[in-house]
Design a protein around this motif. Sequence first.
Motif, PDB file in Angstrom:
ATOM      1  N   PHE A   1       0.839  -1.196   0.051  1.00  0.00           N
ATOM      2  CA  PHE A   1       0.059   0.157  -0.005  1.00  0.00           C
ATOM      3  C   PHE A   1       0.681   1.346  -0.005  1.00  0.00           C
ATOM      4  CE2 PHE A   1      -3.712  -2.341   1.036  1.00  0.00           C
ATOM      5  CZ  PHE A   1      -4.760  -1.888   0.347  1.00  0.00           C
ATOM      6  N   ALA A   2       1.909   1.121   0.751  1.00  0.00           N
ATOM      7  CA  ALA A   2       2.916   2.264   0.867  1.00  0.00           C
ATOM      8  C   ALA A   2       3.365   2.751  -0.628  1.00  0.00           C
ATOM      9  CB  ALA A   2       3.675   2.107   1.903  1.00  0.00           C
ATOM     10  N   ALA A   3       3.886   1.534  -1.097  1.00  0.00           N
ATOM     11  CA  ALA A   3       4.372   1.752  -2.747  1.00  0.00           C
ATOM     12  C   ALA A   3       3.158   1.890  -3.524  1.00  0.00           C
ATOM     13  CB  ALA A   3       5.080   0.510  -2.872  1.00  0.00           C
ATOM     14  N   GLY A   4       2.086   1.553  -3.332  1.00  0.00           N
ATOM     15  CA  GLY A   4       1.067   1.780  -4.166  1.00  0.00           C
ATOM     16  C   GLY A   4       0.720   3.027  -4.240  1.00  0.00           C
ATOM     17  N   ILE A   5       0.512   3.874  -3.175  1.00  0.00           N
ATOM     18  CA  ILE A   5       0.029   5.156  -2.909  1.00  0.00           C
ATOM     19  C   ILE A   5       1.006   6.130  -3.625  1.00  0.00           C
ATOM     20  CG2 ILE A   5      -0.286   6.883  -1.232  1.00  0.00           C
ATOM     21  CD1 ILE A   5      -1.724   4.655   0.395  1.00  0.00           C
ATOM     22  N   THR A   6       2.284   5.964  -3.488  1.00  0.00           N
ATOM     23  CA  THR A   6       3.479   6.682  -3.937  1.00  0.00           C
ATOM     24  C   THR A   6       3.153   6.328  -5.563  1.00  0.00           C
ATOM     25  OG1 THR A   6       4.918   6.198  -2.287  1.00  0.00           O
ATOM     26  CG2 THR A   6       5.746   6.808  -4.250  1.00  0.00           C
ATOM     27  N   ILE A   7       2.975   5.455  -6.011  1.00  0.00           N
ATOM     28  CA  ILE A   7       2.815   5.123  -7.439  1.00  0.00           C
ATOM     29  C   ILE A   7       1.635   5.659  -8.084  1.00  0.00           C
ATOM     30  CG2 ILE A   7       2.423   3.535  -9.408  1.00  0.00           C
ATOM     31  CD1 ILE A   7       4.251   1.521  -7.691  1.00  0.00           C
ATOM     32  N   GLY A   8       0.534   5.776  -7.425  1.00  0.00           N
ATOM     33  CA  GLY A   8      -0.669   6.208  -7.779  1.00  0.00           C
ATOM     34  C   GLY A   8      -0.716   7.763  -7.682  1.00  0.00           C
ATOM     35  N   LEU A   9       0.205   8.398  -6.827  1.00  0.00           N
ATOM     36  CA  LEU A   9       0.350   9.841  -7.222  1.00  0.00           C
ATOM     37  C   LEU A   9       1.338  10.228  -8.323  1.00  0.00           C
ATOM     38  CD1 LEU A   9       1.214  10.811  -3.438  1.00  0.00           C
ATOM     39  CD2 LEU A   9      -0.784  11.657  -4.704  1.00  0.00           C
TER      40      LEU A   9
END
Length: 258
Positions: A5-13
């Motif tokens: 989730f931490a990596a995913g939120i970064t990528i989603g931004l």
Amino acid sequence: MLRAFAAGITIGLVAPLIGCFLVAKRYSLIADSLAHVSLAGVAIGVILVINPIVSALGVAVLVALIIEKLRVGRLLSGEVALAMFLSSGLAVAVVLIGLAKNVHVDLFSFLFGSITTVSSQDLWIILPLGATVLAFIGLLYKELSYLAFDDESARVSGLPVRFLNQALVILTAVTVVLSLRIVGGLLIGALMVIPVAAAMQLGRSFRQTVLYAIGLGLTAVIAGLFASFYLNTAAGGTIVLISLLTFGATVAWKKIPA
């Protein structure tokens, strides 16, 4: 799961944010080309026994600068250069992994993404680099926006066009490599384009489109990670499918009479 989730939120931004500038410049195919090239970087990292994300980052940034040099020098058209590296990157990756017969690598996770393969070491790379990309875009937002719509006018206005174009392709390469663990090399191009296409149905200015694209990208990544976890599906494919559903919903919303 928390690391994913931490990596995913970064990528989603960062992915839809960079995608807005690429779509405006009609240069979005570079994301797919760099994604394929980064897979060759993953193979090099596996063979040399170093973190594949680090080796993929080095290869992707180097090739991004080569593509930009070919485009600016008019040695090849941008379209031809992108097509060449798109197919050759994957070919190099397949050959290298085939030669390294005694090396075991979960190539499937780099192709289509996996929420279970994000390590703490990966997170220490993804989070600072993601923050760096956001900081650069924040500092150069006005200049990159001008450049995205009119390259020649930006040059006449005295903007450092060569530096800005190089900065954009480097930021694109970094974003592509950061996304390998979550979305996968074959699908990252979709995450950089589809939320932008959906946001274009809603936004009335470039700034609004950027904000909508980031919101839709984040929604797709978070919903996709949850769905991938509970349905046991590939994370990248699930995220892209949710992005497509979002695009369909925005098109349908736009067709509703006011």
